[in-house]
Design a protein around this motif. Sequence first.
Motif, mmCIF file in Angstrom:
data_model
loop_
_atom_site.group_PDB
_atom_site.id
_atom_site.type_symbol
_atom_site.label_atom_id
_atom_site.label_comp_id
_atom_site.label_asym_id
_atom_site.label_seq_id
_atom_site.Cartn_x
_atom_site.Cartn_y
_atom_site.Cartn_z
ATOM 1 N N PRO A 1 0.807 -1.231 0.000
ATOM 2 C CA PRO A 1 0.000 0.000 0.000
ATOM 3 C C PRO A 1 0.833 1.271 0.000
ATOM 4 O O PRO A 1 0.359 2.314 -0.433
ATOM 5 N N THR A 2 2.087 1.187 0.474
ATOM 6 C CA THR A 2 2.986 2.342 0.481
ATOM 7 C C THR A 2 4.398 1.872 0.132
ATOM 8 O O THR A 2 4.728 0.692 0.305
ATOM 9 N N PRO A 3 5.262 2.776 -0.333
ATOM 10 C CA PRO A 3 6.659 2.385 -0.581
ATOM 11 C C PRO A 3 7.349 1.874 0.683
ATOM 12 O O PRO A 3 8.196 0.985 0.613
ATOM 13 N N GLY A 4 6.979 2.440 1.844
ATOM 14 C CA GLY A 4 7.568 1.967 3.100
ATOM 15 C C GLY A 4 7.242 0.511 3.369
ATOM 16 O O GLY A 4 8.097 -0.253 3.840
ATOM 17 N N ALA A 5 5.998 0.116 3.080
ATOM 18 C CA ALA A 5 5.611 -1.278 3.275
ATOM 19 C C ALA A 5 6.389 -2.190 2.333
ATOM 20 O O ALA A 5 6.766 -3.314 2.708
ATOM 21 N N MET A 6 6.650 -1.730 1.102
ATOM 22 C CA MET A 6 7.433 -2.532 0.169
ATOM 23 C C MET A 6 8.869 -2.694 0.660
ATOM 24 O O MET A 6 9.472 -3.769 0.528
ATOM 25 N N HIS A 7 9.426 -1.622 1.258
ATOM 26 C CA HIS A 7 10.785 -1.704 1.807
ATOM 27 C C HIS A 7 10.833 -2.737 2.934
ATOM 28 O O HIS A 7 11.775 -3.549 3.006
ATOM 29 N N GLU A 8 9.819 -2.729 3.805
ATOM 30 C CA GLU A 8 9.752 -3.723 4.882
ATOM 31 C C GLU A 8 9.644 -5.132 4.308
ATOM 32 O O GLU A 8 10.263 -6.070 4.832
#
Length: 684
Positions: A553-560
């Motif tokens: 849902p967000t780039p941060g979630a993809m990084h995680e």
Amino acid sequence: DYRQKAAAAGRIPTNYLRRELGSTDKEILTSRVIDRSIRPLFPAGYFYDTQILCNLLAVDGVNDPDILAINGASAALALSDIPWNGPIGAVRVGLVDGETVINPTRKEMASSTLNLVVAGAPQSHIVMLEATAENILQQDFCHAIKVGVKQTQQIIQGIQQLVKEQGVVKRTVQKLFIAPEEIVEVAKKLASNKIYAVFTDSSHDKISRDEAINKIRLETEEQLKEKFPEAEPYEIMESFNVVSKDIFRNLVLNEYRRCDGRDLTSLRDIKCEVNMFKMLHGSALFQRGQTQVVLCTVTFDSLESSVKSDVISTAVSGIKDKNFMLHYEFPPYATNEIGKVTGMNRRELGHGALAERALKPVIPQDFPFTIRVTSEVLESNGSSSMASACGGSLALMDAGVPVSNAVAGVAIGLITKCSQGKGDIEDYRLLTDILGIEDYYGDMDFKMAGTNKGITALQVDLKLPGIPIKIVVEAIQQATAAKREVLQIMNQTLAKPRPNRKESGPVVETIHVPLSKRLRFVGPGAYNLKKLQAQTGVTVSQLDEETYSVFAPTPGAMHEAREFIGEICKDDQEVNLEFGAIYTATITEIRDSGVMVKLYPNMTPVLLHNSQLDQRKIKHPSALGLEVGQEIQVKYFGRDPTDGRMRLSRKILQSPATGTLKTLTDKNSIVLGGAVPQASTSSQ
């Protein structure tokens, strides 16, 4: 009411009770189409409850049953003794390879650029139109309507012949709820001048005009009650309505004047704004006139969030999963009222479906997300469904959806003057961008949406028992000119889609997982995937045997998610092994069934079975004196095609055949980002 029966498609409902429950969207929308087709032909003042039930008994899976339901309702009413000025006939018109097709099959509709439903009345009049099109040109659209109306006449003649054979006699209605002529005449004398003054004062907005008319209504009704004490309450109220309606309509017909001061083809002032809320994926505000404001938002989600159709809808109507939807909300405060806010009603569903059909043709087919547009009407005085199409188009472009063209919609109204005897239309006026009061007192609500190139959606509702094709063609021409004018105003705010989606928006990436590593990536009982989704909020779906799609849902979630995947796979480095090559393996564990070995440091140990350790049959590796940490030579025979396990053998090296010892260099792993590992050669 139209209901689809599961048994009609040879299926059993899949819900807990295994029976038909509430109405589906398809059933409600079909019910509305039937209602809009037959309602205009009831006599004026007929307010007796009348219910028509269309139950689907059998379906062949080739033809859509909704057209049959309209014609069935027409035949049932015509054969009954209920007063009704029918029959009507309905056909679906498609456009396949540039050729018009009447009542196309489901397969033909898949390649059709037009889905037009035409309901016709006797004398080649039109009662109802509903269409979805893929940027159809105006002349092609008008031709399809003419062909459709011509075909409806055959159905009408068939029903008329059936009525004649059955000798149907319509019952005489005890009482029609219409205003008595004598009360109307008195009401005219009492209120005409006051009503005229309000309708010709263009300084009024919707609320002040309604308040002024209601004040006159109360005064007039009190005077009428004194003069006609025996009159029914509805006769008093209806008499005032007749007077105000006549004054309003004559103002347009005779003086070419509208209550807000515009001429017949002018638009109200339009204001547009985009990017209202920075955190949303897309947003737009569309305001038309004093009181019509629509707030549209766009939300992206994974393809897994698409609307899943049930097996019955798929079998009956061919409805498939859809990854674009528009939801329309009309709260009570939009019209300065209070009311109970419940679930979606039939009107909201119908208006949302119309705006959705207007926008769908410009949405790219291969868009990697499910798109949800919400349209919230903040104030309303006119066609909020067409405003939803305009606002939705702006919101989609603000969100960075690469739509092929901007879409705008407009509503056209009709005021007619009919002859006293036959009821034929003697004179008429078409109104562009109608107000709510013009819809209420008028004879037609004609909504059309499209791009600069053509038409994407159309819906026509009438209060008359049919109008000539000529008026519809004129309305299409007038709506096309207005639509282009609206698009020019919208383009001043945002002329084309933003090149990139917002930074806070969702991200989709692909992961290549070799078959041999799928178990480690997924985990026992999909434990790793469930943990990944629970901790990071991403959605993982399998595309093919070795490829997974990760939606965040967000780039941060993809990084995680990347960190999580790297963590579970960090000790699982793998080299591209050469079939038939000999490698040095290190024993990591002694088991009863064999030894666990590694070919390289970060490799997950694999079992070298007792049967592959020596030419002799052994029951335990200790018989060969093997120990943990000892290095042995093994030959690589690829992977098991069923479970991906590595196949190694030490026994084969004890035969006379010789091989070449290989050392391992190039390393690959599970790849995030879609690149598929290429085979690399090992050095000697």
